[in-house]
Write a protein that holds these residues in place. Structure first.
Motif, PDB file in Angstrom:
ATOM      1  N   ALA A 154     -21.530  23.809 -35.392  1.00 52.66           N
ATOM      2  CA  ALA A 154     -20.587  22.712 -35.661  1.00 52.66           C
ATOM      3  C   ALA A 154     -20.287  22.567 -37.144  1.00 52.66           C
ATOM      4  O   ALA A 154     -19.166  22.219 -37.518  1.00 52.66           O
ATOM      5  N   GLY A 155     -21.294  22.809 -37.995  1.00 52.09           N
ATOM      6  CA  GLY A 155     -21.039  22.580 -39.419  1.00 52.09           C
ATOM      7  C   GLY A 155     -22.109  23.162 -40.316  1.00 52.09           C
ATOM      8  O   GLY A 155     -23.194  23.536 -39.862  1.00 52.09           O
ATOM      9  N   ILE A 156     -21.779  23.222 -41.603  1.00 50.92           N
ATOM     10  CA  ILE A 156     -22.681  23.787 -42.615  1.00 50.92           C
ATOM     11  C   ILE A 156     -22.863  22.785 -43.752  1.00 50.92           C
ATOM     12  O   ILE A 156     -21.882  22.213 -44.243  1.00 50.92           O
ATOM     13  N   ALA A 157     -24.113  22.615 -44.174  1.00 50.62           N
ATOM     14  CA  ALA A 157     -24.409  21.935 -45.442  1.00 50.62           C
ATOM     15  C   ALA A 157     -24.992  23.001 -46.359  1.00 50.62           C
ATOM     16  O   ALA A 157     -25.920  23.722 -45.959  1.00 50.62           O
ATOM     17  N   ALA A 192     -20.572  18.437 -46.441  1.00 48.75           N
ATOM     18  CA  ALA A 192     -20.748  19.285 -45.257  1.00 48.75           C
ATOM     19  C   ALA A 192     -19.371  19.726 -44.765  1.00 48.75           C
ATOM     20  O   ALA A 192     -18.391  18.982 -44.893  1.00 48.75           O
ATOM     21  N   VAL A 193     -19.305  20.942 -44.211  1.00 48.76           N
ATOM     22  CA  VAL A 193     -18.025  21.498 -43.763  1.00 48.76           C
ATOM     23  C   VAL A 193     -18.075  21.757 -42.256  1.00 48.76           C
ATOM     24  O   VAL A 193     -19.080  22.255 -41.737  1.00 48.76           O
ATOM     25  N   VAL A 194     -17.009  21.393 -41.571  1.00 49.31           N
ATOM     26  CA  VAL A 194     -16.919  21.634 -40.125  1.00 49.31           C
ATOM     27  C   VAL A 194     -16.651  23.120 -39.889  1.00 49.31           C
ATOM     28  O   VAL A 194     -15.780  23.714 -40.521  1.00 49.31           O
ATOM     29  N   TYR A 251     -25.087  23.013 -32.932  1.00 49.44           N
ATOM     30  CA  TYR A 251     -26.035  23.293 -34.014  1.00 49.44           C
ATOM     31  C   TYR A 251     -25.416  23.065 -35.388  1.00 49.44           C
ATOM     32  O   TYR A 251     -24.187  23.099 -35.559  1.00 49.44           O
ATOM     33  N   LEU A 252     -26.315  22.881 -36.361  1.00 49.68           N
ATOM     34  CA  LEU A 252     -25.929  22.661 -37.758  1.00 49.68           C
ATOM     35  C   LEU A 252     -26.729  23.630 -38.623  1.00 49.68           C
ATOM     36  O   LEU A 252     -27.917  23.848 -38.359  1.00 49.68           O
ATOM     37  N   LEU A 253     -26.098  24.169 -39.641  1.00 44.46           N
ATOM     38  CA  LEU A 253     -26.792  25.085 -40.557  1.00 44.46           C
ATOM     39  C   LEU A 253     -26.944  24.423 -41.926  1.00 44.46           C
ATOM     40  O   LEU A 253     -25.969  23.909 -42.485  1.00 44.46           O
TER      41      LEU A 253
END
Ligand code: AHG
Ligand code: MN
Ligand code: MN
Length: 330
Positions: A87-90, A97-99, A108-110
């Motif tokens: 779903a997104g990255i920090a 954070a970017v979608v 999930y999120l990275l």
């Protein structure tokens, strides 16, 4: 002759065992490993391709970005392009954070430090990439608050170390496993199965040039490890590469401790909780080691902001416990 175990084969075997993961782990680790391979090549060629030196901007935590910081962030983001699970990255190199995907599978999120130790880029010293994967607590439009989870919630974490060889180390909750990049084959091959961090070690890693700024407990700890006492293996040896990933890798294999305490200029230390310390703390604990803020388990810290910093001591259980004791006594 055995042909060896690739990372993807290893992850699939882990998923057979986990049942719940149903191919998702593989779909998340595969782009991370691909980014690691591309980065290994980019780092190797950077001096020839004019990619050393500063990019000219500051990142969200005030560091001057190296060209390779920016490139590494793009490589990681590109690798996950089209991964519907994410779903997104920090990232250390993204102010917000970017979608990544709005698919209904995007569970999930990275969290990533795409290039750890970037002061080493121009001097041919080790570098790393850190990654941690969290599950979303709810679906719908992504909000930055969803990243604010304790490290104990990570479902998968690891790093890539670009050193004398390129090694990817990961945990998904059943031990810590290391894979060395075979450049001829283009695959990460299992080379360090079930890494167990020695209970104690005689190496410490810290920027002791800052010791005058440390609080009394940390200074006394430094006095202790540098004191001569043959029966207990002191003085301990100092090894500090300028890349946390490389120093932690040594701790995991040989034992020891890495610490980066707070000081008056950095009241919460220097390193960032979400995408540096928490994923590495998850790896350390899974390998039988420990990670602390100096005052308690690092994995229990609830982040309040994506770029939040934290003091850290990480490595062998006994070394980290002794560090905590010195901090408590002050
Ligand atoms: P980054 O390059 O991602 O900003 O991280 C560098 C970190 C860590 O890897 C390293 O141990 C530490 O900062 C070095 O800091 P000092 O130069 O202050 O010792
Ligand atoms: Mn870093
Ligand atoms: Mn970095």
């Amino acid at each position: 002759m055995a042909t060896g175990t690739t990372l993807s084969r290893h992850v699939s075997a882990e998923e057979d065992w986990r049942k719940d993961a149903a191919g998702e782990l593989a779909s998340l680790l595969e782009p991370m490993a691909f980014a690691g391979k591309i980065l290994a090549r980019e780092i190797d060629q950077a001096a020839l391709a004019g990619k050393l030196g500063l990019a000219g901007d500051q990142n969200a935590t005030g560091d001057m970005q190296k060209k390779l910081d920016v490139i590494s962030n793009e490589i990681v983001m590109d690798a996950f392009e089209g991964c519907s699970l994410l779903a997104g990255i920090a990232s250390e190199e993204l102010s917000e954070a970017v979608v990544m995907s709005t698919s209904e599978d995007a569970r999930y999120l990275l969290c990533t430090d795409p290039l750890d130790g970037s002061s080493n880029t121009d001097v041919n010293a080790p570098l790393g990439t850190i990654f941690g994967i969290l599950q979303r607590s709810r679906m719908g439009e992504l909000s930055a608050e969803e990243f604010l989870q304790k490290g104990s919630e990570l479902v998968c974490a690891g790093y890539v170390l670009y050193g004398t060889s390129t090694v990817l180390v990961y945990t998904a909750g059943s031990g810590v496993h290391g894979f060395t990049l075979d450049r001829g084959v283009g695959e990460f091959m299992l080379s360090h199965e079930d890494i167990r961090c020695p209970h104690k070690g005689t190496v410490y890693s810290a920027n002791v040039g800052r010791h005058n700024d440390w609080e009394p407990g940390v200074r006394k700890y430094l006095d202790h490890v540098t004191e001569k006492d043959k029966p207990s293996g002191r003085p301990h040896s100092l090894r500090y590469t300028g890349a946390l990933v490389a120093d932690l890798h040594r701790c995991l294999l040989d034992g020891g401790v890495y610490f980066y305490p707070a000081d008056p200029g950095n009241r919460n230390g220097k390193l960032r909780l979400l995408y540096e310390c928490a994923p590495l703390a998850c790896v350390a604990e899974q390998a039988g080691g420990a990670a602390s803020t100096g005052r308690g388990p690092l994995l229990d810290v609830m982040p309040e902001a994506i770029h939040q910093r934290t003091p850290i001591a990480i490595g062998s259980v006994e070394n980290v416990a002794l560090y905590e004791r010195f901090m408590a006594e002050g």
